[in-house]
Structures are given as C-alpha cells and as structure tokens.
Design a protein around this motif. Structure first.
Motif, mmCIF file in Angstrom:
data_model
loop_
_atom_site.group_PDB
_atom_site.id
_atom_site.type_symbol
_atom_site.label_atom_id
_atom_site.label_comp_id
_atom_site.label_asym_id
_atom_site.label_seq_id
_atom_site.Cartn_x
_atom_site.Cartn_y
_atom_site.Cartn_z
ATOM 1 N N ASP A 88 0.800 -1.234 0.000
ATOM 2 C CA ASP A 88 0.000 0.000 0.000
ATOM 3 C C ASP A 88 0.829 1.279 0.000
ATOM 4 N N ARG A 121 2.567 -5.757 -7.019
ATOM 5 C CA ARG A 121 1.618 -4.754 -6.543
ATOM 6 C C ARG A 121 0.462 -4.559 -7.536
ATOM 7 N N SER A 122 0.760 -4.668 -8.825
ATOM 8 C CA SER A 122 -0.286 -4.475 -9.835
ATOM 9 C C SER A 122 -1.372 -5.542 -9.694
ATOM 10 N N TYR A 124 -1.941 -7.102 -6.791
ATOM 11 C CA TYR A 124 -2.565 -6.764 -5.504
ATOM 12 C C TYR A 124 -3.672 -5.735 -5.702
ATOM 13 N N ARG A 125 -3.364 -4.693 -6.480
ATOM 14 C CA ARG A 125 -4.369 -3.634 -6.712
ATOM 15 C C ARG A 125 -5.612 -4.214 -7.372
ATOM 16 N N ASN A 126 -5.380 -5.054 -8.352
ATOM 17 C CA ASN A 126 -6.505 -5.624 -9.094
ATOM 18 C C ASN A 126 -7.360 -6.539 -8.221
ATOM 19 N N THR A 129 -7.904 -4.248 -4.034
ATOM 20 C CA THR A 129 -8.279 -2.850 -3.759
ATOM 21 C C THR A 129 -9.427 -2.421 -4.675
ATOM 22 N N GLY A 132 -8.222 -0.185 -7.622
ATOM 23 C CA GLY A 132 -7.575 -0.966 -8.679
ATOM 24 C C GLY A 132 -8.603 -1.653 -9.549
ATOM 25 N N ALA A 141 -3.244 -1.269 -12.072
ATOM 26 C CA ALA A 141 -3.672 -2.639 -11.768
ATOM 27 C C ALA A 141 -3.721 -3.457 -13.051
#
Lengths: 537, 200
Positions: A88, A121-122, A124-126, A129, A132, A141
């Motif tokens: 994050d 992280r991309s 994770y965002r998708n 979050t 994302g 994302a």
C-alpha cells in the motif's frame, strides 16, 4: 553488393517504447535458472511436481492456478502485516530506483526495485483494492496472466534480496521481502529453481546444503587438520557431536567444501585450538546457511530449527556462528518469531575474555567476527600481520551481515589487526551501502553466469578502482556465497584480485603456542620472505 | 586529409553524441540514468562508456593509423559489459556504427564548406568499420571467457573434494608404462617382427 556508408549508419538498436506492462520477459536459454527437479519438489512437498523448462511456452500450471495465486496472496496479506504495508505504502518516489546492482548493471527498468515490486503490486491492486478494480490499468492494476507469472519468475530471480534498495527507501519498504513473497507464490504453482530446492532437500536429509554425509564431513575437517599440522606443526583434534561442550560452532558447508572457504575453515580451527575453546562441531548441524530463506518461510523455519535443536541436544551453552551471509539474516531478523527465543541456551559469554554478548541475548548466537574482535581487543591473540604482507586487502561488506545485523566495524578491526595493507573501497559502495556480489539468494548458479557478472558489476567496479589506485590484490569477505561468487566476478572484471575469508587471514597471522616457524600460508603457498621453502620440504 | 584536425576540435561533442546513441540502446529509464548519473560508482555503465568513447575516439581521430591492440584495449571494458547484458551479439556491438552518423553531423559545416571531402569521411568510416571488427574480437573473447567461467565453476567446486576423498588422484610415477606409447600406431594388436613382444 556495395553498401554505402550512409546506409551503414542506419543500423540502430530498437528501443522498446512500450510500457513495462506490455513488455514480456525474455526467457530464452541462458536467461533463467534451471527449474527444480520433480523428484526434489515431491520430497519437499512443493505442489505440481513435474519436469518442465522456463523456455517452454506451456509451463504446465495447475488448472486453477489463478485461484491458487489469489488465495495464496490473500493468506500472506493476512499473515504478514508488513506485506500489506509494503503493497500500500509505496509512493513511487524513485529513491530506490537506481540503487539495485541488477538495474545498475543492466539498465533494465524492471530491475528498479519499485518496479520489481510493482510486478506484484499491480496484481494486488486488481485483486484486493477497490480503486484498482475500478481503474484497471490506469490505476496501475492488471489481471494475472501466464505472462505475468513468467515475468515474476524472471524478475524475482533477478533479485538477490540484498536489501540495498531498502536502505534508501524513506518508508523502509523491504523489497527483499516482496521478492520472498513473489517466490513463495510461484512455489505454490510448482515454480522453483534447482539451485535452491536441491540444497534445501539435501539439508533436510544430511544436515547441509551440499549433501555431505556425517562421516565425510568429519573426514574433510580431519583433512584440514592434516594441512594445519603441515603448516604449523600443531596437531588439532576437533570434536564432533560432543555432548557437554560449552559452544556449538556452526558455519556454512561451503567452507568445508569449496575453496577459498576451506582456508577460512582452517582459520577457525586454528583460532579455537589456540585459545583452548571448549567447542564442538556437529555433523547434523553441519550447515549455517539457510536456503529455506529463498524458498518459503516453512522451509526456512525448519532449517533454522535444526541448528537450535542440535544445540539443545548437545547441551551447549550457546552457538558460535561462522562467516556466513544469509544465516545471519535468518538468525537476526526471523529466528526470534519463528523458533525463538532460544531460552534453553545461555546469553553468550566469551570464556576467554569474559565479555557478555548482550546483543545476542535473544538468539544466543554470536558472530565469529565479533568474537575474534573481542579476543584481539583484550590482547588474547598473538598476531604477526607481516605474514599477510604480500596481500593488499580491501573489505567487501557482505550484504546480510552488513545490512541485516549491522556488523561493520568488527571485521575491519580484525582485518587491520591481521594485515598491514588495507584500503577501503569508495564510501558509497561499502558498509550499509555495500554492493552485492550479484549471486546471493540462490542465484549462484552457472547457467546464469551473464546475469551474475552484470549484477556484480557495481561491486567489481569499486574493486577495480582500489586495484588500480592502491594495488589491491585481495578481496576479503565473510560470506560463503561471496567466496564462491566473487572469484569468477574478479576473473572477469578485475583480474589480479583474489578472494579470501576473514579467518583465513587470521589463521595466517596467528602465532600459535608451540608452533614451528611458518613457511607456508593456509593455501600451502610460500609465505613472503620464505620463497622456495615449499620446494625444499 | 584535413579531417583529423576538425575531428579533434569537435571531439567533445562527438563523444557526447556517441555516448547518447549508446545510452539509447537501453530502455528509456535505463538510458536516462546512464546519461544523467555522474557518480562513477553509482553508474559504472555511464562512467565506462564515457571513458571508453573518449579514449577510443582520441585514437581514431589521430592522423596516424590506429594501433589495433591499443584500440582493442580501450574498447574492451565496454564490450565486456555488452557481452554480459541481454543483447544478441549484433546488438552488442552495434553501438560502434552510430559514430559515423555522429561525425557526419558534427562536421556538417566543414563538409559544406569543402574543408572536409567525402573521401576524407570515407577514410574515417573505414576506421570505424575496422573498429567494429576489433570490437567483435573482444566480444567473442569475452563470451569464451564466460563459457570457461561457467565450466570451471562446476569443476573447481568439485575437483578438490574428489581429490581429498581419493576418488580422483594424479597417476604417480610407476616406473614402467602399462601400454607402449605408440600402441595405437599399428593398431596395437598386430604382430611386429621388430618387437616380438608386441601384439597378439
């Protein structure tokens, strides 16, 4: 056909203008580590054991692989608050961008630490979050695809978990832990590498990464003792698996097996003999290194527990640890919450000087450089540094002892006491800012020699500077991976610089009680001023 | 042959432009870093390129014929670098050729005013072509060294322990040869009149 000069000029290099998300990884032969063998994976309980190659189009992933990754990611986010914070908090300030030796040596942007983390992280965002999910690619994302898995494999195995980037992160993001999570997730799909999984399996069976069996380990050490007798005239009989010894000594098996680590092992033996240390070696805890760290937290815990189990079984007071790299990261940063605190052991105390190592009060494990520095500080060693006069030494701070435990001055103190010629490398390449050898975290394998050589370029470049400026011909370090990785690195970038362990130099300088006049160093080469003597033996 | 004094007076801008073309062979973020970061220890690629291009151009822009050995030595570090990066071989040495482009641009005015002829330029271009061949020599030598390092990595790791364990050993002097040295010459198994002990 005549080609006009003007036409020759038109040769140019295609520069990828695409965004990083649209640039697929290059996994042609020579650009990846060999995958783990099916047999080894089965033994270690790694799922989806199969024979495959990263060069294949189809990686034979399990049918529900997306689900496995999603759930695996979720489990780890729940388990490790740090991972969630790391996912994050990054503001992409770029402070870490140019600090990675692989980026510096390759110019490949996906080796910029924040971008390497962005690979994870991309997803994770998708997956986790709302923003994302809503914004998709614009919000950084993306959905997971087989190409993303391949990209993870390519780049999480182009990270040596050295943590240089973390030194510069204003938020303290530990990018090595991001890599560790990436590798763990890949493992859930049966994606692992041979150079790591085989040592982990060996260690589980024989107690060390190399698979040296107890009787062979004992024989190897006895062989060192024969050499020591030839050099010093002193016969050493180290004990093995001896119950009731005061101290258990644990060092990486690389020291027992591979030159120049073997000379370092000889240095330990001579030192302990000289001070009359009540210690024992173990053929079961015959490994300090922990390739579990590069596999999964479970494997790491298991291999770490073995050392402590042996200490408990033998009834020693504490553990003295040799010149290892990542062993110290595991001990200092993970052991406490994994297997510790080791309350069945005592707070380490140097029996010769009486110094209590309060910093090891929880782990009950002392680093040999601290131990030896303490002996020297208390005048307990007689040293003749002139025996190392043919060496002009510089010090490579091995990543893990430097950044994971802050052991920076002790080895320098020892080094300056045992040799007369010492020069530091430039300030932004040493201590906390030290550059990795390029082969850590299980990447010390020959099939990716080019990657290792370019990853090691920043380190080699700094060595080259002191080699040319001061005539440095010896690169000292205290990590078994370094001792294996730096010789080819020097051979390629800075010929004329040899690699040595700290306690090899100690062993050479140490004037042992009752020793004969020394004419040979630990490599059985003539000492300076004693040329020709080795031929007359 | 008036080109060389002009090359010399434009040396700085030529090296800079050549350097930029070199940096352009990396993805944009990488190329920017290589051009921008001035600390040689934070940016060894940039420092190596700057040094190599300055020194190589200094030799190429002299009136006297360049010495191949001197040029090989000067181009070595940067080729050594390219040999371990992910370029295919042709990409690895391709950065040599833009030097022609760069020199033509730098000498545009001199060419226009007739101070430098096309023939002069061609002569310089020939030197660049020659340099590319020498660079290829260095590139191959580096690749061969890498293969040797790969092989010796395995060998040195195992050799000592095999020796220590007595699995491998050097054959001691045993006094007599087990097989005659020329055993393969005449098939080894044929009868020989000159040496009745030999053969079957």
């Amino acid at each position: 056909m005549d080609i006009k000069p003007e036409e020759m000029i038109k040769i140019h290099n295609p520069i990828p203008k695409k965004s990083w998300m649209d640039t697929p990884p290059d996994l042609s032969e020579g650009k990846f580590c060999y995958p783990a063998k099916a047999k080894t994976m089965e033994y270690l309980g790694i799922p989806n054991a199969r024979d495959w190659s990263p060069a294949d189009e189809d990686w034979k992933l399990p049918e529900n692989w997306q689900q496995i990754i999603h759930e695996g990611f979720k489990d780890r986010l729940d388990k490790y608050r740090s991972l969630k914070v790391f996912m994050d908090i990054c503001v992409r300030c770029g402070a870490c961008a140019d600090k990675c030796h692989f980026f510096i040596g390759s110019g490949d942007p996906k080796n910029m630490p924040f971008l390497r983390a962005e690979l994870l992280r991309s997803i994770y965002r998708n997956d986790f979050t709302a923003l994302g999910k809503l914004l998709g690619k614009i919000g950084g994302a993306r959905k997971i695809t087989p190409t993303v898995i391949k990209e993870w494999f390519s780049y999480f195995y182009q990270c040596t978990e050295c943590r240089r980037c973390s030194v510069f992160c204003p938020y303290g993001i530990d990018t090595a832990e991001v890599t560790m999570m990436g590798r763990e997730l890949l493992s859930l799909l049966g994606i692992n590498i041979n150079w790591i999984s085989d040592p982990v399996a060996n260690c589980s069976k024989t107690g060390n990464h190399l698979g040296i069996q107890p009787q062979n380990f004992k024989e190897i050490v006895e062989f060192f003792c024969e050499d020591i007798e030839e050099i010093s005239g002193i016969k050493i009989n180290p004990s093995f698996n001896r119950k009731g010894a005061e101290i258990l000594f644990v060092t990486p098996s690389g020291d027992a097996f591979a030159d120049p680590g073997t000379y370092t092992f000889m240095g330990y033996l001579m030192l302990f003999e000289h001070i009359g240390l009540d210690y024992t070696l173990s053929t079961y805890a015959s490994e300090g290194g922990n390739f579990g760290l590069f596999t999964s937290s479970d494997q790491m815990k298991k291999l770490n527990a073995k050392m402590y189990h042996e200490a408990e079984r033998l009834g020693v007071k504490y553990i003295l640890g040799g010149e290892c790299g990542h062993m110290w990261r595991v001990v200092n940063q993970y052991m406490g919450t994994m297997n510790g605190p080791a309350n069945f052991l005592e707070v380490p105390k140097n029996p010769i000087t009486g110094t209590v190592f309060e910093n090891s009060a929880s782990t009950k494990m002392v680093h040999i450089a601290e131990f030896t520095a303490d002996l020297i500080k208390h005048n307990k060693l007689k040293l003749d540094p002139s025996r190392n006069d043919h060496l002009n030494v510089t010090w490579h701070d091995s990543c893990n002892p430097a950044r994971a435990m802050g052991i920076l001055d002790e080895p320098r103190y020892v080094l300056k006491s045992v040799c007369n010629n010492f020069h530091e490398m430039p300030v932004n390449t040493i201590r906390e800012q030290t550059f990795c050898c390029g082969s850590g975290a299980g990447l010390n394998t020959e099939e990716i020699m080019e990657q290792r050589l370019r990853g090691g370029l920043p380190r080699a470049n700094a060595v080259k500077y002191v080699h040319e400026k001061y005539g440095v011909n010896s690169l000292a370090c205290m990590c078994a991976i370094d001792r294996a990785a730096l010789p080819p690195l020097m051979d390629y970038w800075v010929p004329g610089v040899d690699v040595t362990g700290l306690h090899e130099l100690v062993g050479n300088a140490l004037v042992m009680d009752g020793e004969k006049e020394r004419t040979l160093n630990l490599r059985l080469e003539d000492l300076p001023g004693a040329e020709g003597d080795s031929d007359e033996r | 042959m008036g080109i060389y004094k002009h090359l010399d007076s434009h040396a700085k801008e030529i090296v800079k432009a050549w350097n930029a073309r070199f940096a352009g062979s990396y993805p944009s973020e990488g190329g920017r870093f290589i051009m921008k970061e001035k600390d040689p220890f934070n940016n060894p690629i940039g420092a190596m390129a700057q040094k190599a291009f300055t020194e190589v151009f200094a030799i190429l822009s002299q009136k006297s014929e360049p010495d191949p050995e001197a040029l090989r030595a000067k181009i070595d570090p940067i080729i050594r670098l390219r040999a371990v990066q992910t370029f295919i071989p042709s990409e690895g040495v391709a950065f040599i050729f833009p030097l022609k482009d760069v020199v033509r641009d730098a000498l545009k005015k001199e060419v226009k005013e007739g101070m430098v002829s096309q023939k002069d330029l061609d002569a310089f271009y020939n030197r660049v072509d020659q340099l590319s061949l020498w660079a290829f020599d260095v590139y191959m030598a580096c690749r061969e060294q890498i293969y040797r390092l790969r092989a010796s990595d395995v060998r040195t790791r195992t050799l000592n322990v095999l020796k220590n364990k007595g699995i491998l050993c050097e054959v001691p002097e045993v006094g007599t040869e087990i097989l005659p040295h020329d055993v393969y010459k005449n098939g080894g198994f044929e009868k020989s009149d000159e040496d009745p002990d030999r053969g079957l």
